[in-house]
Design an enzyme around this catalytic site. Structure first.
Site, PDB file in Angstrom:
ATOM      1  N   ARG A   1     -11.058  78.371  47.939  1.00 43.94           N
ATOM      2  CA  ARG A   1     -11.979  78.932  47.526  1.00 43.94           C
ATOM      3  C   ARG A   1     -13.397  78.221  48.969  1.00 43.94           C
ATOM      4  NH1 ARG A   1      -9.898  77.429  42.439  1.00 43.94           N
ATOM      5  NH2 ARG A   1      -9.552  78.756  41.593  1.00 43.94           N
TER       6      ARG A   1
ATOM      7  N   ASP B   1      -5.925  84.804  34.939  1.00 39.92           N
ATOM      8  CA  ASP B   1      -6.709  84.310  33.552  1.00 39.92           C
ATOM      9  C   ASP B   1      -7.116  85.827  33.804  1.00 39.92           C
ATOM     10  OD1 ASP B   1      -7.013  82.435  35.016  1.00 39.92           O
ATOM     11  OD2 ASP B   1      -9.386  81.810  35.860  1.00 39.92           O
TER      12      ASP B   1
HETATM   13  O1  F6P Z   1      -8.756  81.263  37.935  1.00 42.42           O
HETATM   14  C1  F6P Z   1      -7.576  80.534  38.128  1.00 42.42           C
HETATM   15  C2  F6P Z   1      -7.721  79.650  37.176  1.00 42.42           C
HETATM   16  O2  F6P Z   1      -6.167  79.147  37.126  1.00 42.42           O
HETATM   17  C3  F6P Z   1      -8.295  79.024  36.100  1.00 42.42           C
HETATM   18  O3  F6P Z   1      -6.879  79.741  34.758  1.00 42.42           O
HETATM   19  C4  F6P Z   1      -8.556  78.303  36.169  1.00 42.42           C
HETATM   20  O4  F6P Z   1      -9.412  77.435  35.554  1.00 42.42           O
HETATM   21  C5  F6P Z   1      -8.777  77.450  37.424  1.00 42.42           C
HETATM   22  O5  F6P Z   1      -8.069  78.350  38.050  1.00 42.42           O
HETATM   23  C6  F6P Z   1      -8.178  76.343  37.333  1.00 42.42           C
HETATM   24  O6  F6P Z   1      -8.526  75.761  39.448  1.00 42.42           O
HETATM   25  P1  F6P Z   1      -8.113  74.797  40.275  1.00 42.42           P
HETATM   26  O7  F6P Z   1      -6.916  75.540  41.080  1.00 42.42           O
HETATM   27  O8  F6P Z   1      -9.082  74.813  40.950  1.00 42.42           O
HETATM   28  O9  F6P Z   1      -7.762  73.714  39.370  1.00 42.42           O
END
Ligand code: F6P
Length: 326
Positions: free
Chosen positions: A77, A132
């Site tokens: 990201r 999601d």
């Molecule tokens: O967008 C995908 C997702 O898995 C969401 O369901 C969740 O809230 C988020 O990413 C978790 O993000 P990270 O991998 O940064 O903890």
């Protein structure tokens, strides 16, 4: 794009990884090669675009990845890409590499990044990939079916132990602000109750429903709670135990296990369809669009629409889950 012989297409994966991303990379690279275009893999999503982390991909480079979860290109990201300087660097690196177009595989944030780049004149096609299933313009994103199957397998196991000891299990599913996975899991796992951000339910109502399930002679209660729901699983478990409704509770947070694993046949099929369609669209000169699924057909939709429309509603099956929970 006119003569295809000198066309070079880039591909990157961005945001949270989703099972089936590798299948989509393979489909884009092999479709590009089949059309006499060259393919370049961008490592680490938009961050790699800003840094110029590129490598050529040939047919063998994408061999043996179809069945693997995660993404061989890795993903990030990127905050830097959101700044003007980062975007400028990304475009400079793309020009230096002779990239004529870019395929962005990712979720809603990644598709917003793709749209911003297209606004700068870069030829872009997005492919929706996020467990999601909250992206406007596609019935299914890549990764959703695998995540749902992972949840289903886990809940089936939890039900075995829940009924043996007459317990209520509170199971948290992922989905950020979307209740899609929780609702669909509620239907396919036969949950007694589903809690999602899109349809807030009071604590009193939850207590009443769990107590009612106990009175009706159920041997267990499966309560699926989306991570974005107004009450969290830990708090809910404490309250239900305090109220003494018949069942004692246990909590399971499924977490990132939902993001991994071998993609299902459906996810591989969607990835193949969207990968082919994305490359064909770019080679036809289309840009600033996303390819998406309408049923089992691949379609196109402007990224401007995808990125400005409210999140996909997740409630199509909410009433079905409630009706079947008797
Ligand atoms: O967008 C995908 C997702 O898995 C969401 O369901 C969740 O809230 C988020 O990413 C978790 O993000 P990270 O991998 O940064 O903890």
């Amino acid at each position: 794009m006119t003569s295809l012989d000198n066309i070079t297409l880039g591909v990157l994966t961005s945001g949270g990884d989703a099972p089936g991303m590798n299948a989509a990379i393979r489909a884009t690279v092999r479709t590009a090669l089949a059309n006499r275009a060259r393919a370049i893999g961008v490592a680490n999503g938009f961050e790699g675009l800003v840094n110029g982390e590129f490598r050529p991909l040939n047919a063998r480079d994408v061999g043996g990845i179809l069945q693997r979860g995660g993404t061989i290109l890795q993903t990030r990201r990127s905050k830097r890409f959101e700044e003007a300087k980062g975007m400028r660097e990304a475009i400079r690196h793309m020009n230096e590499a002779g990239m004529d177009g870019l395929i962005v595989i990712g979720g809603d944030g990644s598709l917003r990044g793709a749209h911003a780049l297209a606004q700068q004149g870069i030829k872009i096609v997005g492919i929706p990939a996020s467990i999601d299933n909250d992206i406007w313009g596609t019935d299914m994103a890549i990764g959703v079916d695998t995540a749902l199957n992972t949840i289903m397998e886990a809940v089936d196991k939890l039900r075995d132990t829940a009924s043996s000891l007459s317990r209520a299990f509170l199971i948290e599913t992922m989905g950020r602000n979307s209740g899609y996975l929780a609702v669909m899991a509620g239907v396919v796992c036969g949950a007694e109750l589903v809690l999602v951000p899109e349809a807030p339910v009071s604590v009193e109502e939850v207590i009443h429903l769990v107590e009612d399930a106990y009175r009706r002679g159920k041997t267990h209660a499966i309560i699926i709670v989306a991570e974005g729901a107004s009450i969290g699983v830990t708090e809910l478990s404490r309250i239900i135990d305090e109220m003494d409704v018949g069942f004692k509770t246990r909590v399971t947070i499924l977490g990132h296990i939902q993001r991994g694993g071998r993609p299902t046949a459906l996810d591989r099929l969607i990835a193949a369809n969207l990968g082919v369609k994305a490359v064909e669209a770019l080679l036809e000169g289309q840009t600033d669009i996303m390819v998406g699924m309408k049923g089992l057909e691949a379609t196109t939709i402007p990224l401007a629409e995808v990125t400005t429309h409210p999140l996909r509603p997740a409630l199509d099956y909410y009433e079905v889950a409630k009706t079947l929970a008797r």
